[in-house]
Design an enzyme around this catalytic site. Structure first.
Site, PDB file in Angstrom:
ATOM      1  N   ASN A 120      22.595  45.529  79.629  1.00 41.76           N
ATOM      2  CA  ASN A 120      22.138  44.293  80.261  1.00 41.76           C
ATOM      3  C   ASN A 120      21.310  44.585  81.506  1.00 41.76           C
ATOM      4  OD1 ASN A 120      23.642  43.202  78.275  1.00 41.76           O
ATOM      5  ND2 ASN A 120      25.336  42.546  79.580  1.00 41.76           N
ATOM      6  N   ASP A 122      20.868  42.025  83.773  1.00 44.01           N
ATOM      7  CA  ASP A 122      21.128  40.863  84.630  1.00 44.01           C
ATOM      8  C   ASP A 122      21.822  41.159  85.955  1.00 44.01           C
ATOM      9  OD1 ASP A 122      23.822  41.274  83.836  1.00 44.01           O
ATOM     10  OD2 ASP A 122      23.705  39.751  82.260  1.00 44.01           O
ATOM     11  N   HIS A 137      18.915  49.869  80.224  1.00 44.00           N
ATOM     12  CA  HIS A 137      17.639  49.186  79.965  1.00 44.00           C
ATOM     13  C   HIS A 137      16.982  48.655  81.231  1.00 44.00           C
ATOM     14  CE1 HIS A 137      19.037  48.480  75.514  1.00 44.00           C
ATOM     15  NE2 HIS A 137      18.670  49.724  75.759  1.00 44.00           N
ATOM     16  N   CYS A 145       5.372  50.065  89.056  1.00 40.11           N
ATOM     17  CA  CYS A 145       3.946  50.110  88.745  1.00 40.11           C
ATOM     18  C   CYS A 145       3.770  50.490  87.274  1.00 40.11           C
ATOM     19  CB  CYS A 145       3.262  51.139  89.644  1.00 40.11           C
ATOM     20  SG  CYS A 145       1.571  51.498  89.123  1.00 40.11           S
ATOM     21  N   CYS A 166      -0.119  48.044  92.717  1.00 42.85           N
ATOM     22  CA  CYS A 166       0.552  49.188  93.338  1.00 42.85           C
ATOM     23  C   CYS A 166      -0.296  49.703  94.493  1.00 42.85           C
ATOM     24  CB  CYS A 166       0.727  50.267  92.275  1.00 42.85           C
ATOM     25  SG  CYS A 166       1.275  51.845  92.893  1.00 42.85           S
ATOM     26  N   GLY A 206      30.686  43.175  73.236  1.00 39.90           N
ATOM     27  CA  GLY A 206      29.600  42.186  73.245  1.00 39.90           C
ATOM     28  C   GLY A 206      28.231  42.760  72.954  1.00 39.90           C
ATOM     29  N   SER A 208      25.633  43.911  69.635  1.00 39.30           N
ATOM     30  CA  SER A 208      25.466  43.878  68.177  1.00 39.30           C
ATOM     31  C   SER A 208      25.326  45.292  67.617  1.00 39.30           C
ATOM     32  CB  SER A 208      24.250  43.025  67.799  1.00 39.30           C
ATOM     33  OG  SER A 208      23.100  43.522  68.441  1.00 39.30           O
TER      34      SER A 208
HETATM   35  P1  OAD Z   1      22.662  41.042  71.010  1.00 46.13           P
HETATM   36  O1  OAD Z   1      22.159  39.669  71.317  1.00 46.13           O
HETATM   37  O2  OAD Z   1      21.982  41.799  69.946  1.00 46.13           O
HETATM   38  O3  OAD Z   1      24.199  40.964  70.609  1.00 46.13           O
HETATM   39  C1  OAD Z   1      25.132  40.258  71.372  1.00 46.13           C
HETATM   40  C2  OAD Z   1      26.500  40.462  70.741  1.00 46.13           C
HETATM   41  O4  OAD Z   1      27.472  39.828  71.550  1.00 46.13           O
HETATM   42  C3  OAD Z   1      26.628  39.864  69.327  1.00 46.13           C
HETATM   43  O5  OAD Z   1      27.161  40.858  68.468  1.00 46.13           O
HETATM   44  C4  OAD Z   1      27.608  38.684  69.513  1.00 46.13           C
HETATM   45  O6  OAD Z   1      28.464  38.523  68.385  1.00 46.13           O
HETATM   46  C5  OAD Z   1      28.399  39.145  70.731  1.00 46.13           C
HETATM   47  N1  OAD Z   1      28.957  38.073  71.558  1.00 46.13           N
HETATM   48  C6  OAD Z   1      28.426  36.875  71.893  1.00 46.13           C
HETATM   49  N2  OAD Z   1      29.204  36.203  72.740  1.00 46.13           N
HETATM   50  C7  OAD Z   1      30.293  36.996  72.980  1.00 46.13           C
HETATM   51  C8  OAD Z   1      31.463  36.889  73.796  1.00 46.13           C
HETATM   52  N3  OAD Z   1      31.705  35.815  74.552  1.00 46.13           N
HETATM   53  N4  OAD Z   1      32.349  37.916  73.780  1.00 46.13           N
HETATM   54  C9  OAD Z   1      32.139  39.018  73.026  1.00 46.13           C
HETATM   55  N5  OAD Z   1      31.049  39.186  72.249  1.00 46.13           N
HETATM   56  C10 OAD Z   1      30.135  38.193  72.224  1.00 46.13           C
HETATM   57  O7  OAD Z   1      22.686  41.841  72.404  1.00 46.13           O
HETATM   58  P2  OAD Z   1      22.715  43.419  72.650  1.00 46.13           P
HETATM   59  O8  OAD Z   1      23.549  44.118  71.654  1.00 46.13           O
HETATM   60  O9  OAD Z   1      23.036  43.603  74.080  1.00 46.13           O
HETATM   61  O10 OAD Z   1      17.036  45.392  74.638  1.00 46.13           O
HETATM   62  O11 OAD Z   1      21.192  43.791  72.411  1.00 46.13           O
HETATM   63  C11 OAD Z   1      20.781  45.107  72.623  1.00 46.13           C
HETATM   64  C12 OAD Z   1      19.393  45.141  73.165  1.00 46.13           C
HETATM   65  O12 OAD Z   1      18.514  44.420  72.282  1.00 46.13           O
HETATM   66  C13 OAD Z   1      19.201  44.444  74.495  1.00 46.13           C
HETATM   67  O13 OAD Z   1      19.550  45.251  75.597  1.00 46.13           O
HETATM   68  C14 OAD Z   1      17.740  44.154  74.482  1.00 46.13           C
HETATM   69  C15 OAD Z   1      17.611  43.614  73.089  1.00 46.13           C
HETATM   70  O14 OAD Z   1      16.333  43.674  72.536  1.00 46.13           O
HETATM   71  C16 OAD Z   1      15.986  45.484  75.440  1.00 46.13           C
HETATM   72  O15 OAD Z   1      15.549  44.532  76.031  1.00 46.13           O
HETATM   73  C17 OAD Z   1      15.424  46.855  75.538  1.00 46.13           C
HETATM   74 ZN    ZN Z   2       0.966  53.005  90.793  1.00 48.05          ZN
END
Ligand code: OAD
Ligand code: ZN
Length: 267
Positions: A120, A122, A137, A145, A166, A206, A208
């Site tokens: 994350n 955030d 990430h 820059c 920059c 949490g 995928s």
């Molecule tokens: P995803 O949106 O792919 O997956 C979120 C997961 O959280 C899913 O499997 C949901 O079932 C689960 N989920 C939702 N609410 C929940 C809760 N309250 N408790 C537990 N699980 C819950 O997000 P990421 O796996 O983080 O990359 O995605 C990976 C990366 O793909 C991100 O960092 C981003 C994205 O493209 C970049 O930006 C480089």
């Molecule tokens: Zn620069």
């Protein structure tokens, strides 16, 4: 914060919490092990109100990543990219860590050795006061820059029609997050693998588990002998190799595990 108070009250009211045998078992393992690693994805922040990427309401169902989260998109349309990042920054700026983030901080405080690896951007884990964090990430509030990678101080809003340059090389300023097709920071991902491989207990929470290299970390931990616990609303590609899979919300499951470890510590 109301939710935190409610969590504490629950622990205080019941000398013995009702939990499932699986949660009991996980708390027992956590209580007896020296090194815990937690990997989080967007799901940990969902209960704070931050949208996830995949699934019905996910960002990638509404927006096209190739138009917003790639270097090509930024070079051809930096204004649109900045508008999108400003929207996400504002959204994330307004929300607070939830009980899941707080439980991870408690878990760190109860552990001999602890590493939190997050996908994350955030900043909510830091806000919840977790200390040993590897941000795979990047961080949405930091800028860099586009040409020489110099890190620029945090700014919440960049004017899309007047993107700053920059001072070193004149390159445009972009958010310091990893875009599709880009490499992760080498030191951070290396440390993430090292710690995962040394861990005795690995939580995948949490996520995928479809984006690599992050999704390879639970596999690496498991191959080196760690107990693998997955907490998610639904099964993922790593569920078949997990020793324990708990279907549910991280903000509900994690506080139960932490409360049980605390109970064991106070015996
Ligand atoms: P995803 O949106 O792919 O997956 C979120 C997961 O959280 C899913 O499997 C949901 O079932 C689960 N989920 C939702 N609410 C929940 C809760 N309250 N408790 C537990 N699980 C819950 O997000 P990421 O796996 O983080 O990359 O995605 C990976 C990366 O793909 C991100 O960092 C981003 C994205 O493209 C970049 O930006 C480089
Ligand atoms: Zn620069």
């Amino acid at each position: 914060m109301l939710s935190r108070t409610v969590g504490l009250t629950l622990v205080n009211l019941h000398s013995k919490l009702y939990t499932s045998p699986m949660i009991e078992k996980i708390a027992d393992i956590a209580h007896n092990c020296k090194h815990i690693v937690v990997l989080t994805g967007a799901g940990i922040s969902a209960e704070s109100g931050v949208p996830t990427f995949r699934g019905k309401e996910g960002l990638w169902g509404k927006f096209r990543p190739e138009e917003l989260a790639t270097m090509d998109a930024f070079m051809s349309n930096p204004e649109i990219v900045w508008e999108w990042y400003n929207w996400r920054r504002e959204l994330m700026w307004k929300v607070q860590p939830n009980l899941g983030h707080d439980a991870i901080t408690n878990l760190e405080n109860l552990s001999d050795k602890f590493t939190l690896i997050t996908q994350n951007v955030d900043g909510l884990h830091k806000l919840a006061d977790t200390k040993n964090i590897l941000e795979l990430h990047g961080n949405i509030y930091r800028n860099k820059c586009v040409s020489c990678n110099t890190i620029i101080e945090e700014t919440v809003e960049i004017q899309p029609d007047a993107i700053p340059s920059c001072q070193k090389c004149g390159g445009k300023i972009r958010p310091d997050v990893v875009w599709f097709g880009e490499m992760l920071d080498e030191q951070i991902i290396q440390k993430a693998f090292e710690d995962s491989e040394k861990s005795e207990l690995f939580f995948s929470i949490g996520t995928s588990a479809v984006v690599h290299p992050a999704a390879s970390l639970p596999v690496a931990a498991k191959e080196r002998g760690a107990v693998l616990v997955e907490i998610n609303m639904e099964a993922t590609p790593i569920t078949p190799i997990a020793d324990y899979f708990i279907a549910g919300k991280s903000g509900e499951i994690l506080p139960q595990i932490v409360a049980l470890i605390k109970e064991k510590r106070s015996i």
